[in-house]
Design a protein around this motif. Sequence first.
Motif, PDB file in Angstrom:
ATOM      1  N   VAL A  41      43.623  30.430  45.996  1.00  0.00           N
ATOM      2  CA  VAL A  41      43.446  30.801  44.675  1.00  0.00           C
ATOM      3  C   VAL A  41      42.875  29.521  43.805  1.00  0.00           C
ATOM      4  O   VAL A  41      42.639  30.698  42.616  1.00  0.00           O
ATOM      5  N   HIS A  44      39.449  31.209  44.202  1.00  0.00           N
ATOM      6  CA  HIS A  44      39.126  33.304  44.794  1.00  0.00           C
ATOM      7  C   HIS A  44      39.568  34.016  44.019  1.00  0.00           C
ATOM      8  O   HIS A  44      39.904  34.970  44.113  1.00  0.00           O
ATOM      9  N   ILE A  46      43.576  34.364  40.921  1.00  0.00           N
ATOM     10  CA  ILE A  46      45.099  34.235  41.163  1.00  0.00           C
ATOM     11  C   ILE A  46      45.776  35.503  42.603  1.00  0.00           C
ATOM     12  O   ILE A  46      44.962  36.841  42.038  1.00  0.00           O
ATOM     13  N   ASP A  47      46.149  35.061  43.062  1.00  0.00           N
ATOM     14  CA  ASP A  47      46.746  36.023  43.964  1.00  0.00           C
ATOM     15  C   ASP A  47      45.502  37.275  44.672  1.00  0.00           C
ATOM     16  O   ASP A  47      45.685  37.952  45.659  1.00  0.00           O
ATOM     17  N   GLY A  48      44.823  35.785  45.161  1.00  0.00           N
ATOM     18  CA  GLY A  48      43.571  36.351  45.271  1.00  0.00           C
ATOM     19  C   GLY A  48      42.092  37.794  44.708  1.00  0.00           C
ATOM     20  O   GLY A  48      41.798  38.022  45.315  1.00  0.00           O
ATOM     21  N   SER A  50      39.437  37.425  42.429  1.00  0.00           N
ATOM     22  CA  SER A  50      38.289  36.508  41.725  1.00  0.00           C
ATOM     23  C   SER A  50      38.101  37.011  39.741  1.00  0.00           C
ATOM     24  O   SER A  50      37.585  38.469  40.345  1.00  0.00           O
ATOM     25  N   PHE A 102      47.852  37.839  51.332  1.00  0.00           N
ATOM     26  CA  PHE A 102      46.519  38.825  50.551  1.00  0.00           C
ATOM     27  C   PHE A 102      46.393  40.025  50.708  1.00  0.00           C
ATOM     28  O   PHE A 102      46.084  40.739  49.734  1.00  0.00           O
ATOM     29  N   GLN A 105      49.090  41.813  48.524  1.00  0.00           N
ATOM     30  CA  GLN A 105      49.095  41.874  46.865  1.00  0.00           C
ATOM     31  C   GLN A 105      47.899  42.898  46.608  1.00  0.00           C
ATOM     32  O   GLN A 105      46.306  42.812  46.773  1.00  0.00           O
TER      33      GLN A 105
ATOM     34  N   MET B   1      51.027  33.691  40.591  1.00  0.00           N
ATOM     35  CA  MET B   1      51.656  34.951  41.613  1.00  0.00           C
ATOM     36  C   MET B   1      52.243  35.349  40.710  1.00  0.00           C
ATOM     37  O   MET B   1      53.859  34.690  40.859  1.00  0.00           O
ATOM     38  N   ASN B 425      37.784  29.992  38.053  1.00  0.00           N
ATOM     39  CA  ASN B 425      39.009  30.699  38.787  1.00  0.00           C
ATOM     40  C   ASN B 425      39.799  29.696  37.986  1.00  0.00           C
ATOM     41  O   ASN B 425      41.326  29.629  38.633  1.00  0.00           O
ATOM     42  N   ASP B 429      43.014  29.708  36.759  1.00  0.00           N
ATOM     43  CA  ASP B 429      44.449  29.407  37.398  1.00  0.00           C
ATOM     44  C   ASP B 429      45.037  28.605  36.564  1.00  0.00           C
ATOM     45  O   ASP B 429      46.236  28.569  36.506  1.00  0.00           O
TER      46      ASP B 429
END
Lengths: 196, 432
Positions: A41, A44, A46-48, A50, A102, A105, B1, B425, B429
Amino acid sequence: MHFQKYKYILLLITGVIVNLPAKTLDTNTTAQVFMLVNTCVGCHGIDGSSLGPATPTIAGMRKPLFIKAMQDMKNGLRPSTVMGVVANGYTDEEIEMMADFFSKQKVVRYRQNVDLEKAQRGKELHKQYCDSCHKIEVRTQPLFNIAGQWMPYLRFRLSQFKNGDSMMASALEYFVLKNDSEERLEELIHFYGSQQ
Amino acid sequence: MSNFTRRHFLGLAAGTAAAGIAGYYFIAPRAKKKVVVIGGGAGGVIAAKYIRKADNMIDVTLIEPNKDYYTCFMSNEVLSGVHTIDSIKFGYDKLSSQYGINMVYDSAIAIDANAKTVRLQGGTTIAYDRLIVSPGVDYRWDAIDGYDESLIEKIPHAWKAGSQTVILRKQLEAMKNGGTVIITVPPKPFRCPPAPYERASQIAHYMKQHKPQSKVLIFDANQAFAKQPLFIEGWKKLYGYGTDKSFIEWIPPEEGGELVAVDAEEMTIYAGEFEDEHKADVLNIVPPQKAGKIAIESGLADDTGWCPVNQQTFESSLQKDIHVIGDSCIAGAMPKSAYSANSQAKVCAQAVISALEGGKMVEPSFVNTCYSLIGDDFAISVAAIYRLKDGKIQATQGASGTSPLDASLEYRRSEAAYAYSWYKNITSDMFS
């Protein structure tokens, strides 16, 4: 040749694609799953999902497709920049855990710089040539959901396809032949980029 | 998440999720466990955030002296004018509003490992159950004859982003066409191994557009450097490297590249065995480095100047209940990079939660990816996956490498686009 191709598509749709044991994942492995996906992540998103402009969103990617992408990169069958190296660092089982995460998500789509006229023309092209596999309107797609995917990434991938990667090479060849031009691919990209 | 919520570690580690939740209700009246994190950079922010994301029953305090954070990564692009300083500036607002982290804007000046407290410059003392120390690097100011902290306005190091970056940028802008920039590179290990060479690239990029008679000289204490063949190839393509018109010259130690002394008044350095004199218009000394001040003063570092840790949990080998992550720690084969710190922080977060909640720590997994922008639409990268082997973090066989040599311009362009994505990203994050 054609039979091979359709068999391949069928495999993608049904989800049985690599020879992995159909093992159900133990719930106890969730901490392990986070340990693994935490390494994805940072690049890519957060949670995939992008933030772009190029690294693809992998959230919502169907499990068999994720697995195939990673395995192909691992085996050098799919061109990449860093992912060929990165994919090598994970076992088949770990890749399956990531794929599972993923695939569950929700995709977050971000606004991109889109030429609306191109996107409009792309929409028609999409309906005619691509929709049968890449469903956009309903998004219960049998293949990878490219709606809202980052446009530079789509361009890189198309360019890789042109150089003979997978079944998309023949699909593209057909498209370019029918449209008599590669420029119209750009309209498709703007259509996908316009999807929110 | 989003679906990675509190206490899932405990739940999972303890067996089934249900058992974990039941466990939580039984012990609900107990005092909240306290984690204190020192340092709001690439490591500290992630550690604080990932602990709260996983378990919001843990109280997390982040101590950081500055309200604005400037990323070191992408700061070389501020030197070239490709980016502005404001574009690499971030704030900690969401860490408190979204994740309930207690932000304390102060400097940690002492750790009492027995009393388990951190004392702040402002006079407050904060207690912890577990402490995570992520202070980045400090400089060995006594290592270079004629250069120390008092000179950094005139001769910036710009090895921490922010005002130092702005000073160096202004000096480059003020420099005449035909000027000489000297960058000196300290002995390894130092923060961000490819950064001096990316910096030289970005300065050359600026010169090529605005001051084409100028040159950047890299005086290096090291015989080899990160992504070296790729940098050299890029320099040849973009900056005439190896010709007498080259914008960049690299001087390794065997050719007299090792810095011996600085004459700040004369803007001159002395380097190599024969202490040859080199005059600069702009001088950028990257000082030799060691672990952050608080880590050294708290007895967390060994005689290398860096902090030995258990490489699975990042708990200090020297002090109990204190973890050290990022540039300050000795993390096996991992380089001192922002992305390493990010990856270590996530592993450390799990280790801290396991320690506090009594779960079993899972096998750690690490990654490092690092891009260097050599010019417009031209980037190179290195990536590796790391695992714990025989108690040490080691690169996984076959899972480390750089971009290929002789790649097409399109390939380099795609790496540049991925470099910017990497930036967006990783900062998201951290800060959103």
